[in-house]
Design a protein around this motif. Structure first.
Motif, PDB file in Angstrom:
ATOM      1  N   HIS A   1       0.733  -0.992   0.130  1.00 28.90           N
ATOM      2  CA  HIS A   1      -0.187  -0.697   0.054  1.00 28.90           C
ATOM      3  C   HIS A   1       0.969   1.153  -0.010  1.00 28.90           C
ATOM      4  O   HIS A   1       1.641   1.351   0.942  1.00 28.90           O
ATOM      5  CB  HIS A   1      -1.037   0.075   1.394  1.00 28.90           C
ATOM      6  CG  HIS A   1      -2.326   1.019   1.331  1.00 28.90           C
ATOM      7  ND1 HIS A   1      -3.075   1.151   0.010  1.00 28.90           N
ATOM      8  CD2 HIS A   1      -2.400   2.406   1.766  1.00 28.90           C
ATOM      9  CE1 HIS A   1      -3.590   2.645   0.608  1.00 28.90           C
ATOM     10  NE2 HIS A   1      -2.384   3.486   2.047  1.00 28.90           N
ATOM     11  N   HIS A   2       0.381   1.946  -1.041  1.00 31.25           N
ATOM     12  CA  HIS A   2       1.300   3.758  -1.271  1.00 31.25           C
ATOM     13  C   HIS A   2       0.485   4.212  -0.851  1.00 31.25           C
ATOM     14  O   HIS A   2      -0.398   4.598  -1.419  1.00 31.25           O
ATOM     15  CB  HIS A   2       2.660   3.189  -2.049  1.00 31.25           C
ATOM     16  CG  HIS A   2       3.133   4.553  -2.880  1.00 31.25           C
ATOM     17  ND1 HIS A   2       2.824   5.509  -3.045  1.00 31.25           N
ATOM     18  CD2 HIS A   2       4.131   4.984  -2.546  1.00 31.25           C
ATOM     19  CE1 HIS A   2       3.256   7.207  -3.223  1.00 31.25           C
ATOM     20  NE2 HIS A   2       4.430   6.195  -2.891  1.00 31.25           N
ATOM     21  N   VAL A   3       0.831   5.727  -0.247  1.00 38.86           N
ATOM     22  CA  VAL A   3       0.262   6.938  -0.219  1.00 38.86           C
ATOM     23  C   VAL A   3       0.956   8.438  -0.239  1.00 38.86           C
ATOM     24  O   VAL A   3       2.801   8.102  -0.243  1.00 38.86           O
ATOM     25  CB  VAL A   3      -0.188   6.727   1.395  1.00 38.86           C
ATOM     26  CG1 VAL A   3      -0.490   8.877   1.827  1.00 38.86           C
ATOM     27  CG2 VAL A   3      -1.095   6.306   2.120  1.00 38.86           C
ATOM     28  N   ALA A   4       0.176   8.751  -1.656  1.00 42.65           N
ATOM     29  CA  ALA A   4       1.399  10.149  -2.105  1.00 42.65           C
ATOM     30  C   ALA A   4       1.667  10.778  -1.352  1.00 42.65           C
ATOM     31  O   ALA A   4       0.504  11.432  -0.400  1.00 42.65           O
ATOM     32  CB  ALA A   4       1.039  10.361  -3.490  1.00 42.65           C
ATOM     33  N   ALA A   5       2.798  11.297  -1.319  1.00 52.72           N
ATOM     34  CA  ALA A   5       3.116  12.438  -0.574  1.00 52.72           C
ATOM     35  C   ALA A   5       3.866  14.057  -0.556  1.00 52.72           C
ATOM     36  O   ALA A   5       4.709  13.584  -1.497  1.00 52.72           O
ATOM     37  CB  ALA A   5       3.168  11.929   0.971  1.00 52.72           C
ATOM     38  N   ASP A   6       3.438  14.545  -0.437  1.00 52.12           N
ATOM     39  CA  ASP A   6       4.426  16.186  -0.412  1.00 52.12           C
ATOM     40  C   ASP A   6       5.173  16.739   0.524  1.00 52.12           C
ATOM     41  O   ASP A   6       6.427  17.353   0.598  1.00 52.12           O
ATOM     42  CB  ASP A   6       3.249  17.712  -1.212  1.00 52.12           C
ATOM     43  CG  ASP A   6       2.596  17.102  -2.433  1.00 52.12           C
ATOM     44  OD1 ASP A   6       2.829  16.595  -3.460  1.00 52.12           O
ATOM     45  OD2 ASP A   6       1.361  17.319  -2.175  1.00 52.12           O
ATOM     46  N   VAL A   7       4.825  16.200   1.645  1.00 55.61           N
ATOM     47  CA  VAL A   7       5.495  16.814   2.662  1.00 55.61           C
ATOM     48  C   VAL A   7       4.975  15.789   3.675  1.00 55.61           C
ATOM     49  O   VAL A   7       3.904  14.678   3.738  1.00 55.61           O
ATOM     50  CB  VAL A   7       4.526  18.165   3.468  1.00 55.61           C
ATOM     51  CG1 VAL A   7       4.884  18.409   5.030  1.00 55.61           C
ATOM     52  CG2 VAL A   7       4.231  19.019   2.450  1.00 55.61           C
ATOM     53  N   ILE A   8       6.387  15.277   4.664  1.00 53.62           N
ATOM     54  CA  ILE A   8       6.497  14.806   5.796  1.00 53.62           C
ATOM     55  C   ILE A   8       6.575  15.111   7.365  1.00 53.62           C
ATOM     56  O   ILE A   8       7.126  15.884   7.013  1.00 53.62           O
ATOM     57  CB  ILE A   8       6.918  13.220   5.569  1.00 53.62           C
ATOM     58  CG1 ILE A   8       6.916  12.140   4.796  1.00 53.62           C
ATOM     59  CG2 ILE A   8       6.879  13.137   6.943  1.00 53.62           C
ATOM     60  CD1 ILE A   8       8.170  11.702   4.196  1.00 53.62           C
ATOM     61  N   LEU A   9       5.331  15.716   8.139  1.00 48.13           N
ATOM     62  CA  LEU A   9       5.867  16.443   9.480  1.00 48.13           C
ATOM     63  C   LEU A   9       6.162  15.611  10.177  1.00 48.13           C
ATOM     64  O   LEU A   9       4.831  14.951  10.801  1.00 48.13           O
ATOM     65  CB  LEU A   9       4.237  17.346   9.794  1.00 48.13           C
ATOM     66  CG  LEU A   9       3.834  17.610  10.737  1.00 48.13           C
ATOM     67  CD1 LEU A   9       5.420  18.951  11.214  1.00 48.13           C
ATOM     68  CD2 LEU A   9       3.045  18.715  10.544  1.00 48.13           C
ATOM     69  N   TRP A  10       7.110  14.884  10.850  1.00 43.49           N
ATOM     70  CA  TRP A  10       7.212  14.564  12.395  1.00 43.49           C
ATOM     71  C   TRP A  10       7.407  15.427  13.703  1.00 43.49           C
ATOM     72  O   TRP A  10       7.644  15.865  13.644  1.00 43.49           O
ATOM     73  CB  TRP A  10       8.679  14.162  12.019  1.00 43.49           C
ATOM     74  CG  TRP A  10       9.561  13.461  10.825  1.00 43.49           C
ATOM     75  CD1 TRP A  10       9.757  13.701   9.568  1.00 43.49           C
ATOM     76  CD2 TRP A  10       9.864  12.159  10.404  1.00 43.49           C
ATOM     77  NE1 TRP A  10       9.905  13.160   8.499  1.00 43.49           N
ATOM     78  CE2 TRP A  10      10.082  12.086   8.911  1.00 43.49           C
ATOM     79  CE3 TRP A  10       9.175  10.844  11.127  1.00 43.49           C
ATOM     80  CZ2 TRP A  10       9.800  10.462   8.623  1.00 43.49           C
ATOM     81  CZ3 TRP A  10       9.133   9.693  10.490  1.00 43.49           C
ATOM     82  CH2 TRP A  10       9.498   9.523   9.896  1.00 43.49           C
ATOM     83  N   ALA A  11       6.238  14.533  13.603  1.00 42.92           N
ATOM     84  CA  ALA A  11       5.517  15.190  15.329  1.00 42.92           C
ATOM     85  C   ALA A  11       6.181  14.301  15.636  1.00 42.92           C
ATOM     86  O   ALA A  11       4.895  13.415  16.806  1.00 42.92           O
ATOM     87  CB  ALA A  11       3.839  15.432  15.455  1.00 42.92           C
ATOM     88  N   THR A  12       7.773  13.784  16.000  1.00 43.34           N
ATOM     89  CA  THR A  12       7.623  12.666  16.751  1.00 43.34           C
ATOM     90  C   THR A  12       8.474  12.755  17.922  1.00 43.34           C
ATOM     91  O   THR A  12       9.310  11.813  18.870  1.00 43.34           O
ATOM     92  CB  THR A  12       8.438  11.529  15.902  1.00 43.34           C
ATOM     93  OG1 THR A  12       9.429  12.800  15.776  1.00 43.34           O
ATOM     94  CG2 THR A  12       7.709  11.138  15.313  1.00 43.34           C
ATOM     95  N   GLY A  13       8.326  13.996  19.446  1.00 40.01           N
ATOM     96  CA  GLY A  13       8.853  14.761  19.721  1.00 40.01           C
ATOM     97  C   GLY A  13       9.927  14.220  20.145  1.00 40.01           C
ATOM     98  O   GLY A  13      10.741  14.991  19.181  1.00 40.01           O
TER      99      GLY A  13
END
Length: 362
Positions: free
Chosen positions: A281-293
């Motif tokens: 399964h693939h999701v296309a993205a322009d941005v990855i926002l890391w809310a990882t602390g």
């Protein structure tokens, strides 16, 4: 003179950081008879008052801030909930520093704390060297954003950014955004971005826990106790929110109903144009926002070798077990705003006891 060849200024206590924890500690030092500049000094690397709050995004209004608690001795009253929290807190901290004449030195970067002579600590900074009998470390976590690593990360052609760089929702207009992280920041980012973005996808390592009902004092104490046990064992601290879960308020309920908070499990790899799971399964993205602390900003303490094999610093109360001259305030269980206030008082009480037991020059 010290081993850096620079004349060190002598004080009893150096406080590193002027956020909630540092100002609380400075207040309690002042209240118990320590004079700023003569007996203690507060060093802060930020350009102006406000702690980490001054760097937060404009859309994080004061009304959205999770559990902001007043500093000791001066209530934060009458703040406009619609005003950016960065402005409210900065103005409050600036007024607090003036009211109690704390004389914070800034911007001063503390680069290393090491063993000095005569049982003193040597605090090396961009603004000179201090020699201290004790140190209160109140550096928080904002300067250490945590970026997980995933296969293919370097191939991504879009933009990657962390909560620490979050500019507000408008910048994501028309874009496909993947938000990573199940904490308070991740959910807030999603709810803000969704009306602007072309599409949002929420992924978390573990399923998010939404908490019904009021946040009682008893519940809060139990959560803090769990975090406290980790630092007592010398493990890296977890946030109190990671233990308590997320409060299920009206905004969260609406976002769940609208499908904005439709959580997917963590992806397995990053591709040039999105993210992908093992099943293909693939999701296309322009941005990855890391809310990882964030992680504790304590690298400057490395020369003292305080870390345990588990990766954290073992702490009893606020005192580093490996070196009783070091107090860690705003670390682990005292990372909440009310916890930082109590920890500041406890740290100063500990320091007074230590300095009474070990006379200056002993």
């Amino acid at each position: 003179m010290n081993n850096t060849g620079v004349q060190a200024r002598e004080v009893d206590v150096v406080v590193v950081g002027a956020g909630q924890a540092g100002l609380s500690s400075a207040y309690h030092l002042r209240r118990t008879g320590f004079e700023p500049e003569r007996d203690f000094v507060v060093l802060d690397h930020a350009p102006r008052p406000g702690g980490a709050c001054q760097f937060r995004w404009p859309s994080l209004t004061y009304g959205k801030v999770h559990g902001m608690h007043s500093l000791p001795g001066m209530e934060l009253e009458g703040a406009d909930p619609a005003r950016p929290s960065s402005e409210v807190i900065a103005a409050y901290f600036a007024a607090y520093e003036r009211a109690f004449d704390l004389r914070v030195r800034r911007p001063v970067e503390v680069t290393a704390v090491r063993e000095g002579t005569g049982g003193r600590l040597l605090v090396e900074t961009s603004g000179g060297v201090w020699s201290a009998r004790a140190l209160i470390n109140a550096t928080g976590t904002w300067d250490r954003p945590f970026w997980p690593r995933y296969p293919g990360q370097e191939t991504f052609r879009g933009r990657q950014l962390h909560t620490a760089q979050y500019p507000g929702p408008e910048e994501f207009a028309g874009q496909r955004v993947v938000v990573v992280g199940g904490g308070a920041s991740g959910t807030q980012h999603l709810m803000e971005i969704a009306p602007y973005a072309a599409a949002t996808t929420w992924v978390t390592r573990t399923p998010p826990v939404f908490r019904e009902g009021p946040f009682t004092e008893e519940f809060g104490r139990a959560a803090v106790a769990l975090v406290e046990e980790r630092v007592r064992q010398g493990l890296p601290p977890r946030s109190v929110v990671s233990v308590t879960g997320l409060p299920l308020n009206d905004a969260i309920r609406q976002a769940l109903a609208d499908g904005v908070l439709d959580r997917r499990p963590m992806f397995d790899r990053i591709t040039p144009d999105g993210v992908e799971w093992e099943d293909g399964h693939h999701v296309a993205a322009d941005v990855i926002l890391w809310a990882t602390g964030f992680r504790a900003a304590i690298d400057h303490l490395a020369p003292l070798r305080l870390r345990e094999p588990g990766g954290g610093i073992r702490v009893e109360g606020t005192r580093a077990v490996a070196d009783p001259r070091i107090q860690l305030v705003g670390y682990g269980p005292s990372a909440s705003t009310i916890g930082a206030n109590r920890a500041g008082r406890a740290a100063v009480r500990d320091i007074r006891r230590l300095l009474a037991e070990v006379p200056a020059g002993a």
